[in-house]
Enzyme design. Structure first.
Site, PDB file in Angstrom:
ATOM      1  N   ARG A 266       0.849  -1.202   0.000  1.00 27.75           N
ATOM      2  CA  ARG A 266       0.000   0.000   0.000  1.00 27.75           C
ATOM      3  C   ARG A 266       0.882   1.248   0.000  1.00 27.75           C
ATOM      4  NH1 ARG A 266      -3.300  -3.924   2.335  1.00 27.75           N
ATOM      5  NH2 ARG A 266      -5.047  -4.225   0.918  1.00 27.75           N
TER       6      ARG A 266
ATOM      7  N   GLU B  32      -9.748 -12.667   1.397  1.00 26.76           N
ATOM      8  CA  GLU B  32     -10.684 -11.679   0.851  1.00 26.76           C
ATOM      9  C   GLU B  32     -10.775 -11.678  -0.670  1.00 26.76           C
ATOM     10  OE1 GLU B  32     -10.626  -8.126   4.085  1.00 26.76           O
ATOM     11  OE2 GLU B  32      -8.895  -8.179   2.771  1.00 26.76           O
TER      12      GLU B  32
ATOM     13  N   TRP C 256      -6.775 -14.682  11.374  1.00 29.71           N
ATOM     14  CA  TRP C 256      -6.948 -13.238  11.593  1.00 29.71           C
ATOM     15  C   TRP C 256      -8.380 -12.856  11.928  1.00 29.71           C
ATOM     16  CZ3 TRP C 256      -9.618  -9.566   8.432  1.00 29.71           C
ATOM     17  CH2 TRP C 256     -10.124 -10.060   7.226  1.00 29.71           C
TER      18      TRP C 256
ATOM     19  N   TRP D 156      -0.923  -3.060   8.477  1.00 33.75           N
ATOM     20  CA  TRP D 156      -1.376  -2.829   7.103  1.00 33.75           C
ATOM     21  C   TRP D 156      -1.072  -1.384   6.744  1.00 33.75           C
ATOM     22  CZ3 TRP D 156      -2.252  -7.104   4.548  1.00 33.75           C
ATOM     23  CH2 TRP D 156      -2.607  -8.244   5.267  1.00 33.75           C
TER      24      TRP D 156
HETATM   25  C1  ACM Z   1      -6.520  -9.615   5.998  1.00 33.23           C
HETATM   26  O1  ACM Z   1      -6.640  -8.779   6.904  1.00 33.23           O
HETATM   27  N1  ACM Z   1      -7.180  -9.449   4.861  1.00 33.23           N
HETATM   28  C2  ACM Z   1      -5.659 -10.756   6.131  1.00 33.23           C
END
Ligand code: ACM
Ligand code: ZN
Length: 618
Positions: free
Chosen positions: A166, A337, A403, A480
């Site tokens: 990102r 996802e 997760w 993230w």
């Molecule tokens: C995740 O948070 N999509 C692994």
């Protein structure tokens, strides 16, 4: 009688000294057992450092750099045993030592410091505990307290994940944080190298991945979720990638620091940068789709086709290079996802579904994961995936990163179904979430994950049997990168929560203590982080303020709160900044509408610890 009194005095003095010593050292993560006794070891330029011959190439340069940069000491280093009477620090291996792998025994006596361990990791970790007894200033001579520390990790997997897709972070940043994190006994660095917004690793067979996939159009200043997709004509100026030479350098640097690097290539979803680089991996042959690297939150059409053989052939080429580059036995393939809407419309995907009698797209995902798993196994690696890889027919033989929490309970089902599992609870370990009152923190997901909640996390669910508990490899905190464009901001999100995660992963629950940990941050580790030029957050010390307005009575009830223990909140209602001369907060109080309330947290010395919280009542 005099003799009797003298011995009482003597024991009182010893007791006093022990207490002082115990309070002065703030170990993080807290060791299993520490006992202070006897006289100090005077560490000065006459000290010889002895390491096992087989580790001299790694340990000597590492130790020499630390002793020099932290204490200004040029010591003598050797693998040869010390002479009689020579003051020394001895690192020695003993495979029968009663500690777990990476555990150690640290014995400090006036004539010697001895670190004993079963392996390299244990010696390295023993040094980190010793290192935390050194003063922060470059003092030349250190009195290391007489002590015995016996210590073992609770978990073998003590991880930190960093998303560099990102927002790309340069190699130097990665090296800096491997150094800092390893000093807190973190031993896994999970490198999230690919996602919709950038492919960050050179793959020689597929140059487009970094020529195109590592770069995107500039949307700086526009909220992540509001960004317009890039067009083909726009210049692509934001990004970066690691060459294979960079990766080798990071791996070698991490190895010295007992850190294993686990690469993640995220497929079949989160793959917009991949399909932008090689559109033939997309579902249709003539797609009406945007093939630009995503610039922000919206990334439609980001799954690779699960039906085309060429997808698997391509991924085999990528996985072969990744497997050759990274020595870790693990290779993370993502699996999270995946938006399967294109699979539902794609003739290739639907063809494979029919041929293989797959009931739905969840089973098609399992089919994809199992084909990729075969490729990973052919490279003699263990596949890791996020817990979505359990859906459909699962992925026997894989390791799971659990997760999700709540509706899904992979933290229980994965170990129960026999999967080795790493706990990465998004509720407790996603340190991309803000860590203080949202209106006082930089932009981020609007869920508050304060330091105390990370620290208080128990990775082992009570539902697991001892056999299932053995399948839990450990714990990992994840950063993230959507909202962390700069190095300063990444550091702010990482620290001190990465230290709390390090203690969750290392220390036995019996020795965990929030009050001790938060005091250790204030008294020692924040200063240590400053020395390493880390931009850590002090949000721990921010006062949370809220109120309830009673319109009938035209007054408000004001509540102030802190996650800390043992500090005091002082507040003002006259517009001035609070000091310890202001009102001490004992419980909720009544204030008139429109009042400006200012509150701060103070230690016993009267120092304001964090920022002042201000709220204007309605
Ligand atoms: C995740 O948070 N999509 C692994
Ligand atoms: Zn398809």
């Amino acid at each position: 009688m005099i003799k009797y009194l003298t011995s009482i005095l003597f024991f009182l003095m010893i007791g006093f000294n022990l207490q002082v010593a115990a309070q002065e050292y703030h170990f993080v993560p807290q060791p299993e057992s520490v006992s202070f006794s006897g006289d100090a070891f005077v560490l000065d330029k006459n000290t010889k450092v002895v390491v096992p011959k087989k580790f001299q190439g790694e340990l000597i340069p590492y130790l020499a750099e630390k002793f020099y940069s932290d204490l200004g000491l040029n010591l003598t280093y050797s693998y040869r045993n010390p002479e009689m009477g020579e003051k020394h620090i001895l690192f020695k291996l003993d495979k029968n030592l009663a500690v777990k792998d990476e555990g150690y025994l640290l014995e400090v006596q006036p004539a010697s410091i001895v670190v004993t361990a079963k392996n390299y990791g244990g010696l390295f970790n023993g040094f980190q505990t010793l290192h935390q007894t050194f003063p922060l200033e470059n003092s030349g001579t250190v009195n290391v307290p007489g002590m015995t520390v016996k210590d073992s990790p609770r978990f073998g997997w003590r991880g930190i994940m960093l998303d560099v897709s990102r927002h790309f972070q340069p190699k130097e940043f990665i090296l800096k944080h491997i150094d800092v994190l390893s000093s807190y006994k973190v031993n896994k660095f999970h490198w999230h190298l690919t996602d919709d917004q950038g492919w960050r690793i050179e793959i020689k067979k597929y140059p487009n991945l970094t020529e195109k996939g590592a770069w995107r159009a500039d949307r700086t200043g526009v909220s992540w979720w509001q960004r317009e997709e890039a067009t083909a004509e726009e210049p692509k100026t934001v990004g970066g990638f690691y060459t294979q030479e960079d990766i080798k350098e990071v791996i070698a640097y991490a190895k010295v620091r007992n850190v294993e690097i686990i690469p993640e290539i995220d497929v079949p979803g989160h793959s917009k940068a991949l399909v932008a680089s090689y559109p033939q991996l997309f579902c249709y042959d003539e797609p009406d789709a945007n093939f630009e690297v995503a610039v922000g939150g919206k990334a439609p059409d980001n799954a690779v086709c699960a039906g085309k053989d060429t997808t698997y052939e391509f991924l085999e080429g990528v996985i072969e290079e990744i497997a050759a580059l990274f020595p870790s036995k693990y290779l993370h393939i993502g699996g999270d996802e995946c938006n399967k809407s294109n699979w539902k419309k794609c003739p290739y995907c639907q063809g494979v579904k029919t041929e293989n009698n797959l009931k739905d797209e969840e089973e098609l995902q399992s089919y994809f994961i199992q084909r990729v798993h075969k490729i990973v196994k052919a490279q003699k690696k263990t596949m890791i995936g996020w817990d979505e890889i359990l859906s459909g027919k699962g992925a026997p033989g894989a390791t799971i990163m659990a997760w999700r929490r709540g509706t899904y309970t992979p933290e229980i089902t994965a170990p129960k179904e026999g999967y080795p599992t790493v706990m990465t609870s998004y509720k407790h370990m996603y340190i991309s979430q803000v860590q203080g009152p949202t209106f006082m923190e930089p932009e981020g997901p609007k869920v508050v994950l304060p330091l105390s909640k990370v620290y208080g996390h128990e990775p082992l669910p009570a539902e697991l049997t001892p056999e299932e508990v053995n399948r839990v490899l450990g714990n990992e905190a994840c950063l993230w990168g959507e909202f962390t464009p700069t190095q300063e901001h990444c550091e702010y999100m990482l620290y001190p929560r990465a230290l709390a995660s390090a203690e969750v992963s290392w220390s036995d629950t019996k020795v965990k203590d929030w009050k001790r940990f938060q005091t250790a941050m204030e008294a020692s580790h924040f200063k240590r982080l400053e020395r390493e030029q880390v931009n850590y957050a002090k949000s721990l010390f921010t006062v949370y303020a809220s109120y309830a307005l009673d319109e009938l009575e035209s007054e408000a009830y004001v509540y102030l709160n802190t996650e800390t223990v043992g500090y005091d909140i002082f507040y003002s209602t006259n517009g001035e900044d609070p000091t310890t001369a202001s009102t001490k907060y004992e419980s909720d109080f009544i204030a008139a509408p429109k009042t400006l309330v200012k509150a701060g947290l103070f230690n016993k010395e009267g120092t304001l610890l964090g920022r002042v919280t201000e709220i204007r009542l309605k």
